[in-house]
Design a protein around this motif. Structure first.
Motif, PDB file in Angstrom:
ATOM      1  N   PRO A  29      38.717   7.781  63.768  1.00  0.00           N
ATOM      2  CA  PRO A  29      38.810   6.786  64.832  1.00  0.00           C
ATOM      3  C   PRO A  29      37.617   5.839  64.893  1.00  0.00           C
ATOM      4  CG  PRO A  29      38.071   8.869  65.738  1.00  0.00           C
ATOM      5  CD  PRO A  29      38.386   9.121  64.288  1.00  0.00           C
ATOM      6  N   SER A  30      36.531   6.162  64.206  1.00  0.00           N
ATOM      7  CA  SER A  30      35.321   5.350  64.270  1.00  0.00           C
ATOM      8  C   SER A  30      34.500   5.586  63.006  1.00  0.00           C
ATOM      9  CB  SER A  30      34.498   5.718  65.513  1.00  0.00           C
ATOM     10  OG  SER A  30      33.903   6.997  65.345  1.00  0.00           O
ATOM     11  N   PRO A  31      33.514   4.732  62.740  1.00  0.00           N
ATOM     12  CA  PRO A  31      32.686   4.927  61.546  1.00  0.00           C
ATOM     13  C   PRO A  31      32.020   6.300  61.479  1.00  0.00           C
ATOM     14  CG  PRO A  31      32.361   2.723  62.383  1.00  0.00           C
ATOM     15  CD  PRO A  31      33.214   3.437  63.398  1.00  0.00           C
ATOM     16  N   LEU A  32      31.695   6.905  62.608  1.00  0.00           N
ATOM     17  CA  LEU A  32      31.085   8.226  62.597  1.00  0.00           C
ATOM     18  C   LEU A  32      31.950   9.228  61.842  1.00  0.00           C
ATOM     19  CD1 LEU A  32      28.940  10.273  63.660  1.00  0.00           C
ATOM     20  CD2 LEU A  32      30.431  10.586  65.657  1.00  0.00           C
ATOM     21  N   PHE A  33      33.261   9.142  62.002  1.00  0.00           N
ATOM     22  CA  PHE A  33      34.201  10.076  61.388  1.00  0.00           C
ATOM     23  C   PHE A  33      34.513   9.715  59.926  1.00  0.00           C
ATOM     24  CE2 PHE A  33      34.753  10.715  65.832  1.00  0.00           C
ATOM     25  CZ  PHE A  33      35.345  11.951  66.025  1.00  0.00           C
ATOM     26  N   MET A  34      34.147   8.511  59.507  1.00  0.00           N
ATOM     27  CA  MET A  34      34.581   8.032  58.190  1.00  0.00           C
ATOM     28  C   MET A  34      33.589   8.306  57.067  1.00  0.00           C
ATOM     29  SD  MET A  34      36.087   4.238  58.966  1.00  0.00           S
ATOM     30  CE  MET A  34      37.225   3.881  60.295  1.00  0.00           C
ATOM     31  N   GLN A  35      32.337   8.603  57.389  1.00  0.00           N
ATOM     32  CA  GLN A  35      31.297   8.553  56.375  1.00  0.00           C
ATOM     33  C   GLN A  35      31.485   9.558  55.239  1.00  0.00           C
ATOM     34  OE1 GLN A  35      29.249   5.904  56.476  1.00  0.00           O
ATOM     35  NE2 GLN A  35      30.575   5.474  58.237  1.00  0.00           N
ATOM     36  N   SER A  36      32.130  10.677  55.497  1.00  0.00           N
ATOM     37  CA  SER A  36      32.360  11.650  54.417  1.00  0.00           C
ATOM     38  C   SER A  36      33.276  11.091  53.332  1.00  0.00           C
ATOM     39  CB  SER A  36      32.958  12.940  54.985  1.00  0.00           C
ATOM     40  OG  SER A  36      32.032  13.587  55.824  1.00  0.00           O
ATOM     41  N   ALA A  37      33.980   9.992  53.628  1.00  0.00           N
ATOM     42  CA  ALA A  37      34.808   9.354  52.610  1.00  0.00           C
ATOM     43  C   ALA A  37      33.952   8.820  51.468  1.00  0.00           C
ATOM     44  CB  ALA A  37      35.630   8.225  53.213  1.00  0.00           C
ATOM     45  N   SER A  38      32.675   8.562  51.728  1.00  0.00           N
ATOM     46  CA  SER A  38      31.786   8.118  50.650  1.00  0.00           C
ATOM     47  C   SER A  38      31.534   9.225  49.641  1.00  0.00           C
ATOM     48  CB  SER A  38      30.454   7.636  51.231  1.00  0.00           C
ATOM     49  OG  SER A  38      29.737   8.714  51.838  1.00  0.00           O
ATOM     50  N   LEU A  39      31.857  10.473  50.004  1.00  0.00           N
ATOM     51  CA  LEU A  39      31.698  11.617  49.108  1.00  0.00           C
ATOM     52  C   LEU A  39      33.023  12.045  48.490  1.00  0.00           C
ATOM     53  CD1 LEU A  39      29.346  13.833  51.332  1.00  0.00           C
ATOM     54  CD2 LEU A  39      28.680  12.205  49.545  1.00  0.00           C
ATOM     55  N   VAL A  40      34.043  12.221  49.339  1.00  0.00           N
ATOM     56  CA  VAL A  40      35.294  12.833  48.878  1.00  0.00           C
ATOM     57  C   VAL A  40      36.503  11.928  49.057  1.00  0.00           C
ATOM     58  CG1 VAL A  40      34.488  15.187  49.227  1.00  0.00           C
ATOM     59  CG2 VAL A  40      35.586  13.973  51.123  1.00  0.00           C
ATOM     60  N   GLY A  41      36.319  10.717  49.574  1.00  0.00           N
ATOM     61  CA  GLY A  41      37.417   9.782  49.699  1.00  0.00           C
ATOM     62  C   GLY A  41      38.442  10.187  50.748  1.00  0.00           C
ATOM     63  N   LEU A  42      39.489   9.399  50.845  1.00  0.00           N
ATOM     64  CA  LEU A  42      40.542   9.645  51.828  1.00  0.00           C
ATOM     65  C   LEU A  42      41.180  11.013  51.637  1.00  0.00           C
ATOM     66  CD1 LEU A  42      42.561   8.801  54.042  1.00  0.00           C
ATOM     67  CD2 LEU A  42      43.933   7.736  52.230  1.00  0.00           C
ATOM     68  N   TRP A  43      41.403  11.427  50.387  1.00  0.00           N
ATOM     69  CA  TRP A  43      42.113  12.692  50.172  1.00  0.00           C
ATOM     70  C   TRP A  43      41.253  13.882  50.580  1.00  0.00           C
ATOM     71  CZ3 TRP A  43      46.515  10.859  50.287  1.00  0.00           C
ATOM     72  CH2 TRP A  43      46.869   9.708  49.577  1.00  0.00           C
ATOM     73  N   GLY A  44      39.955  13.776  50.416  1.00  0.00           N
ATOM     74  CA  GLY A  44      39.084  14.827  50.928  1.00  0.00           C
ATOM     75  C   GLY A  44      39.109  14.896  52.441  1.00  0.00           C
ATOM     76  N   LEU A  45      39.132  13.720  53.097  1.00  0.00           N
ATOM     77  CA  LEU A  45      39.254  13.701  54.557  1.00  0.00           C
ATOM     78  C   LEU A  45      40.603  14.244  55.006  1.00  0.00           C
ATOM     79  CD1 LEU A  45      37.599  10.379  55.769  1.00  0.00           C
ATOM     80  CD2 LEU A  45      36.593  12.635  55.446  1.00  0.00           C
ATOM     81  N   THR A  46      41.627  14.024  54.203  1.00  0.00           N
ATOM     82  CA  THR A  46      42.948  14.566  54.536  1.00  0.00           C
ATOM     83  C   THR A  46      42.929  16.090  54.510  1.00  0.00           C
ATOM     84  OG1 THR A  46      44.078  12.592  53.699  1.00  0.00           O
ATOM     85  CG2 THR A  46      45.371  14.623  53.809  1.00  0.00           C
ATOM     86  N   ALA A  47      42.288  16.668  53.501  1.00  0.00           N
ATOM     87  CA  ALA A  47      42.163  18.128  53.443  1.00  0.00           C
ATOM     88  C   ALA A  47      41.390  18.647  54.649  1.00  0.00           C
ATOM     89  CB  ALA A  47      41.470  18.538  52.144  1.00  0.00           C
ATOM     90  N   LEU A  48      40.299  17.968  54.996  1.00  0.00           N
ATOM     91  CA  LEU A  48      39.510  18.380  56.159  1.00  0.00           C
ATOM     92  C   LEU A  48      40.332  18.274  57.441  1.00  0.00           C
ATOM     93  CD1 LEU A  48      36.830  19.143  57.542  1.00  0.00           C
ATOM     94  CD2 LEU A  48      36.278  16.693  57.581  1.00  0.00           C
ATOM     95  N   ALA A  49      41.127  17.199  57.563  1.00  0.00           N
ATOM     96  CA  ALA A  49      41.916  16.998  58.778  1.00  0.00           C
ATOM     97  C   ALA A  49      42.952  18.100  58.952  1.00  0.00           C
ATOM     98  CB  ALA A  49      42.596  15.626  58.735  1.00  0.00           C
ATOM     99  N   PHE A  50      43.662  18.448  57.891  1.00  0.00           N
ATOM    100  CA  PHE A  50      44.648  19.527  57.992  1.00  0.00           C
ATOM    101  C   PHE A  50      43.972  20.862  58.295  1.00  0.00           C
ATOM    102  CE2 PHE A  50      47.791  16.908  55.457  1.00  0.00           C
ATOM    103  CZ  PHE A  50      48.786  16.924  56.419  1.00  0.00           C
ATOM    104  N   LEU A  51      42.852  21.122  57.633  1.00  0.00           N
ATOM    105  CA  LEU A  51      42.164  22.401  57.832  1.00  0.00           C
ATOM    106  C   LEU A  51      41.614  22.516  59.244  1.00  0.00           C
ATOM    107  CD1 LEU A  51      41.181  24.996  56.354  1.00  0.00           C
ATOM    108  CD2 LEU A  51      39.051  23.751  55.865  1.00  0.00           C
ATOM    109  N   ALA A  52      40.905  21.484  59.688  1.00  0.00           N
ATOM    110  CA  ALA A  52      40.303  21.535  61.020  1.00  0.00           C
ATOM    111  C   ALA A  52      41.360  21.538  62.117  1.00  0.00           C
ATOM    112  CB  ALA A  52      39.363  20.344  61.203  1.00  0.00           C
ATOM    113  N   ALA A  53      42.432  20.734  61.937  1.00  0.00           N
ATOM    114  CA  ALA A  53      43.463  20.650  62.970  1.00  0.00           C
ATOM    115  C   ALA A  53      44.250  21.947  63.101  1.00  0.00           C
ATOM    116  CB  ALA A  53      44.405  19.493  62.673  1.00  0.00           C
ATOM    117  N   ALA A  54      44.410  22.681  61.999  1.00  0.00           N
ATOM    118  CA  ALA A  54      45.156  23.943  62.045  1.00  0.00           C
ATOM    119  C   ALA A  54      44.310  25.099  62.560  1.00  0.00           C
ATOM    120  CB  ALA A  54      45.688  24.284  60.653  1.00  0.00           C
TER     121      ALA A  54
END
Length: 538
Positions: free
Chosen positions: A174-199
């Motif tokens: 929702p904001s740049p604070l949440f996006m910065q890990s994309a510089s390491l693992v990209g959108l697909w890494g954030l997708t894995a984190l989102a599913f893991l954390a949300a579950a």
């Protein structure tokens, strides 16, 4: 024990017992709730409610006595319904395109609004089946769910030309604070984190022998999410990024209605609007030297109108450059009407000469070209853009050289939604130039979601973003995804800003999806290992 847990646990125990239409309805509602986390609402805590519901429904998918095969059909139904609710709630606005200049295709609106989510949901149905095949009680099922659903999202973003719009990773961006890990693992890494954390919250409902290991697993997931946010805070702590010296940008947002863009007789009025907005004085009195106009700015082929190029030359200050979207025609006797037409970006110098051009590579299916054209055109269908035969596909992504500014990485509209494909390999630009026309979608969530995805590309690549949109949202953002200046959705205007300096190439820019696949293989190995151990023990 917190007083709110017992009633939640009691309700949760009923979810695995649901079947049939009740189970699918709950899964679809959960998907719609998860979509509330997308732009522009950005209600990201919604996923921490929606995803545990789906995990609990999948717990009940293997209750039949005929073993693992009995769980495939209900698992697919749960995953498909979850995806259908998510994509329907997140993409309903696509129907607006059939009411904005494409009225003769209004019969296709139900197909676009319903069939597209139904088709995309097939990937989530397959992901749920894959997760259920290696389902183990307790925390391993959360890891299995995250690994399987992330793979499903990656496949959705790549197969059949790919459509990664509203990938699940955006629900926690929702904001740049949440996006910065994309510089390491990209959108697909954030997708894995989102599913893991949300579950993970589903683990708080465990009782008996599984209570302690599940609580520890929840704390591990919470710690991972906290580290993700901490990395974002550290990366943003340096303050604003430096600007490139002596580059003064002007973005023109003309707000031309769809029924005017290609209307016969409106050519001079459209060009005049661009020239007038470009010529407005800056508030600080400085003279812009880099102008950016949006996608397909002209209702004509610029190369066939020398008087238009002359007018542009008269408008441009000495030493200034115009980067503009335009339809580009190329003679070819084999093509329909003897022309190949490309959705392009031109670099125009202050003398009115076209110095360079880029042709769009990733065209929008049914929007800019008609798949299976011979068959579908025989049924009376055509693409939304009113160009005979649609646009032709460009050769490759390429960086444009500008006379007096850092080289630009042009991305036309839809092209900016593809992670890992934003720049020419081996020729990194100094900034991302996203020209688009989101006027098809009116005042809906579509333009907001499009901007969010553009910001994610800036963070992934470590490059500033300059975005010119016909009806908005035009913006300039730094390489951390922070918007420095923008024009709102709807009104016409001119936006002045400096060009932020690019960062050194990020880990993601250097290694692509390599770090993501490493993470995914770790999750998958953990899933398979615990599954085999559980089956051996049983």
């Amino acid at each position: 024990m917190p007083s709110f847990l017992p009633p939640i646990r009691a309700a949760a125990y009923r979810l695995p017992l649901l079947s049939g239409w009740r189970r699918m309805t709950v899964a679809a509602v959960a998907g719609a709730v998860a979509a509330l986390a997308l732009a522009p609402l950005d209600l990201w805590p919604a996923v921490f409610i929606a995803v545990p519901v789906v995990v609990l429904l999948l717990d009940g998918a293997g209750r039949r006595r005929d073993g693992w095969r009995g769980g495939i059909r209900p698992a697919f139904a749960i995953g498909w319904a979850f995806g259908f609710g998510y994509f329907l709630a997140g993409l309903w606005w696509i129907g607006a395109a059939f009411l904005a200049g494409a009225e003769n295709l209004v019969v296709l609106m139900p197909v676009a609004v319903v069939a597209l989510p139904a088709g995309l949901a097939l990937f989530w149905g397959a992901g749920a089946v894959l997760a259920r095949l290696v389902w183990s009680p307790g925390w391993p099922r959360v890891v299995a769910f995250a690994a399987a659903m992330t793979l499903a999202e990656w496949l959705r973003g790549h197969l059949f030309s790919g459509f990664p719009w509203n990938s699940f990773g955006y629900t926690l961006a929702p904001s740049p604070l949440f996006m910065q890990s994309a510089s390491l693992v990209g959108l697909w890494g954030l997708t894995a984190l989102a599913f893991l954390a949300a579950a993970a919250p589903v683990l708080l409902l465990s009782i008996g022998p599984r209570r302690r290991p599940d609580r520890l697993a929840f704390l591990a997931a919470a710690l991972l999410f906290a580290l993700h946010l901490g990395f974002g805070a550290v990366r943003l702590a340096g303050g604003p990024d430096e600007a490139v010296p002596d580059i003064r940008i002007r973005i023109v947002q003309p707000a031309i209605a769809q029924n005017e863009k290609w209307a016969s007789g409106e050519e001079d009025a459209v060009l005049g609007r661009y020239l007038a907005l470009s010529a407005q004085p800056r508030a600080d009195g400085a003279t812009p030297n880099l102008y950016v106009w949006p996608e397909t700015a002209f209702p004509f082929f610029l190369t066939e109108r020398p008087q238009a190029l002359a007018a542009i030359a008269d408008m441009l200050p000495a030493g200034a450059t115009l980067l503009t979207g335009a339809a580009r025609a190329e003679a070819d006797p084999r093509a329909e009407n003897g022309l190949r037409v490309y959705n392009s970006v031109y670099v125009i110098a202050d003398d009115g000469t076209i110095r360079d051009a880029y042709d769009k590579v990733d065209l929008v299916p049914f929007g800019e070209f008609l798949p299976f054209e011979r068959t579908l055109s025989a049924l009376g269908l055509r693409q939304v853009v009113a160009i005979p035969g649609g646009f032709d596909v460009g050769m490759r992504r390429r960086t444009l050289v500008l006379p007096a500014a850092p080289p630009a990485g042009p991305l036309i509209c839809y092209e900016i939604i593809f992670p890992g494909a934003a720049v020419e390999p081996g020729n990194r630009p100094g900034w991302l130039a996203n020209v688009t026309n989101d006027g098809w979608f009116g005042d809906t969530p579509g333009p907001h979601q499009h901007l969010r995805q553009a910001l994610m590309r800036a963070v992934e690549e470590g490059l500033p973003l300059v975005r010119a949109a016909n009806t908005g949202i035009s913006a300039v953002a730094d390489p951390h995804g922070r918007i420095l200046a923008q024009l709102p959705l709807g009104p016409a205007g001119a936006l002045d800003a400096d060009l932020p300096r690019a960062l050194p190439a990020t880990l993601y820019a250097r290694l692509g999806d390599g770090p993501f696949w490493t993470l995914w293989l770790l999750l998958s190995g953990l899933t398979i290992g615990t599954f085999i151990k559980t089956k051996t023990r049983d």
